[in-house]
Design an enzyme around this catalytic site. Structure first.
Site, mmCIF file in Angstrom:
data_model
loop_
_atom_site.group_PDB
_atom_site.id
_atom_site.type_symbol
_atom_site.label_atom_id
_atom_site.label_comp_id
_atom_site.label_asym_id
_atom_site.label_seq_id
_atom_site.Cartn_x
_atom_site.Cartn_y
_atom_site.Cartn_z
ATOM 1 N N ARG A 169 0.054 -2.818 0.692
ATOM 2 C CA ARG A 169 -1.002 -3.462 -0.108
ATOM 3 C C ARG A 169 -0.903 -3.035 -1.584
ATOM 4 O O ARG A 169 -1.904 -2.777 -2.253
ATOM 5 C CB ARG A 169 -2.405 -3.094 0.410
ATOM 6 C CG ARG A 169 -2.718 -3.582 1.799
ATOM 7 C CD ARG A 169 -2.797 -5.095 1.867
ATOM 8 N NE ARG A 169 -3.292 -5.521 3.151
ATOM 9 C CZ ARG A 169 -2.552 -5.646 4.258
ATOM 10 N NH1 ARG A 169 -1.253 -5.390 4.188
ATOM 11 N NH2 ARG A 169 -3.087 -6.029 5.383
ATOM 12 N N SER A 243 -10.134 -6.964 4.952
ATOM 13 C CA SER A 243 -10.259 -5.502 5.029
ATOM 14 C C SER A 243 -10.749 -4.974 3.680
ATOM 15 O O SER A 243 -10.131 -5.257 2.655
ATOM 16 C CB SER A 243 -8.912 -4.851 5.319
ATOM 17 O OG SER A 243 -8.378 -5.342 6.510
ATOM 18 N N GLU A 344 -9.474 -1.391 -0.769
ATOM 19 C CA GLU A 344 -8.357 -2.327 -0.943
ATOM 20 C C GLU A 344 -8.759 -3.462 -1.891
ATOM 21 O O GLU A 344 -7.947 -4.002 -2.628
ATOM 22 C CB GLU A 344 -7.975 -2.907 0.431
ATOM 23 C CG GLU A 344 -6.663 -3.649 0.426
ATOM 24 C CD GLU A 344 -6.605 -4.774 1.431
ATOM 25 O OE1 GLU A 344 -6.670 -5.942 1.014
ATOM 26 O OE2 GLU A 344 -6.500 -4.484 2.630
#
Ligand code: EPU
Length: 348
Positions: A169, A243, A344
């Site tokens: 990520r 997420s 994130e």
């Protein structure tokens, strides 16, 4: 140039947060962007004097306040097969193409490699920025190169796989290159002979349920869509950004200690044996659930009932409420497990 003032961003972010931008603009082509950058009204944003935010699908962002600058929405479309060789198709897609539409285009044309990434919200231009990933595949496995406009020099540049420095990520666009480029298109190297990846057990289980006889990129895509729909809330119904946190990676020694104390802990070993990278990767959803957060409502926000890694907007949440909740979750995970969670989602 259609520069709109005090523009509501509510429909442009999947969290459904009611924030506004002082100025808003849409760009539909590379020349659109180049012309914009030359405009004297835009130069303070281009030169970093006033804040500039480039938006794609708005699926990984949390507005905690109104944006006191220019939001530029990248709407460059188009998907094109630019070359092929014996093994690969090279497919170029505009940064504004909706990611799942790109996946569907690939499946229809038998371009393999993105089927496990079906139904990820967002746009093609955002895919390399956070190196999207799901069900055992990351975007970096099919990325070939991208085209971007440099805000400073206003020229078009090409960045290779190496240049982008992809991680979990993560990419150079979240670090050194943050805010310096506008990605206009991404070229993917897709496979003629599929490498069918069903390493995630749930994919096989789902295909069995579907009665699939022969595994194909289309059946994997359908299985992934079914799994995502059953686990993850649809942002059109319940605002969210997927997420909210990354799955944390911890050193082996720390993992051994945690495993003694919490034998059921869900973790993946370091690569190349598993999905863990340098250390053990912990399932943040499990950590959060163990702290009692799963399904909790806190004012207008909360933690999703089926996936504790997803924070949701029950209607009228403002971004700072969601941010505050995320901070409380981080504190409790730190207290119970000694593990730091990292957000994130991009916080604005
Ligand atoms: N788990 C729990 N409780 C929960 C959620 C998860 O115990 O509430 C445990 C379960 O044991 C489960 C394991 O955690 O088996 C892993 O859960 P899941 O397969 O749902 O995946 P994840 O690690 O929570 C990651 C990605 C998702 C991606 C899925 C599938 C991150 C931060 N998230 O989630 O990506 O779809 O794997 O590959 O890496 C996103 O980035 O926005 C995203 C949705």
């Amino acid at each position: 140039m259609n520069l709109v003032e005090n523009f509501s961003l509510k429909k442009l972010n999947t969290f459904g947060i009611d924030a506004s931008a002082k100025y808003f603009l849409e760009a539909n082509s590379i020349s659109d962007i180049q012309n914009l950058l030359d405009h004297k009204k835009i130069s303070p944003f281009r030169d970093g004097v006033s804040p500039l935010l480039i938006m794609g699908g708005g699926s990984n962002i949390l507005f905690t306040k109104n944006f006191d600058g220019l939001v530029l929405k990248n709407c460059i479309t188009g998907i094109e097969l630019i070359k092929e060789d014996s093994e690969n198709y090279y497919v170029k897609a505009g940064a504004g193409v909706i990611w799942h539409e790109f996946v569907l285009h690939c499946i229809k044309n038998n371009y393999a490699g993105v089927e496990n990434l079906s139904l990820i919200p967002g746009s093609v231009g955002a895919a390399p920025i956070q190196n999207i990933g799901a069900y055992g595949v990351e975007q970096k496995e099919v990325f070939f190169e991208l085209e971007a406009i440099s805000l400073k020099e206003k020229n078009t540049i090409h960045l290779s796989h190496f240049d982008c420095q992809f991680g979990y990520r993560d990419s150079i666009f979240k670090r050194e290159a943050k805010g310096k480029f506008i990605i206009t298109s991404v070229t993917f190297r897709l496979f003629k002979k599929p490498k069918l990846n069903t390493s995630y057990g749930v994919i096989n289980q789902e295909m069995e349920k579907m009665g699939v006889k022969e595994v194909s990129i289309a059946s994997i895509s359908q299985a992934v869509c079914n799994i995502r729909k059953s686990k993850l809330p649809n942002p059109e119904v319940l605002g969210n950004a997927g997420s909210f946190f990354k799955n944390p990676t911890i050193p082996v020694e720390q993992y051994i200690e945690l495993k003694k104390k919490f034998p059921d802990i869900v973790a993946f070993p370091p690569s190349p044996l598993g999905r863990g990278g340098a250390g053990w990767k912990l399932a943040a959803g499990w950590l959060i659930e163990q702290c009692g957060w799963k399904g909790k409502h806190v004012g207008n926000t909360g933690v999703h009932k089926d996936q504790a890694l997803v924070l949701v907007n029950y209607g009228n949440a403002n971004g700072s409420e969601v941010f505050e909740l995320s901070g409380k979750i981080m504190e409790s995970v730190k207290e119970k497990f000694g593990v730091e969670l990292e957000r994130e989602v991009v916080i604005v």
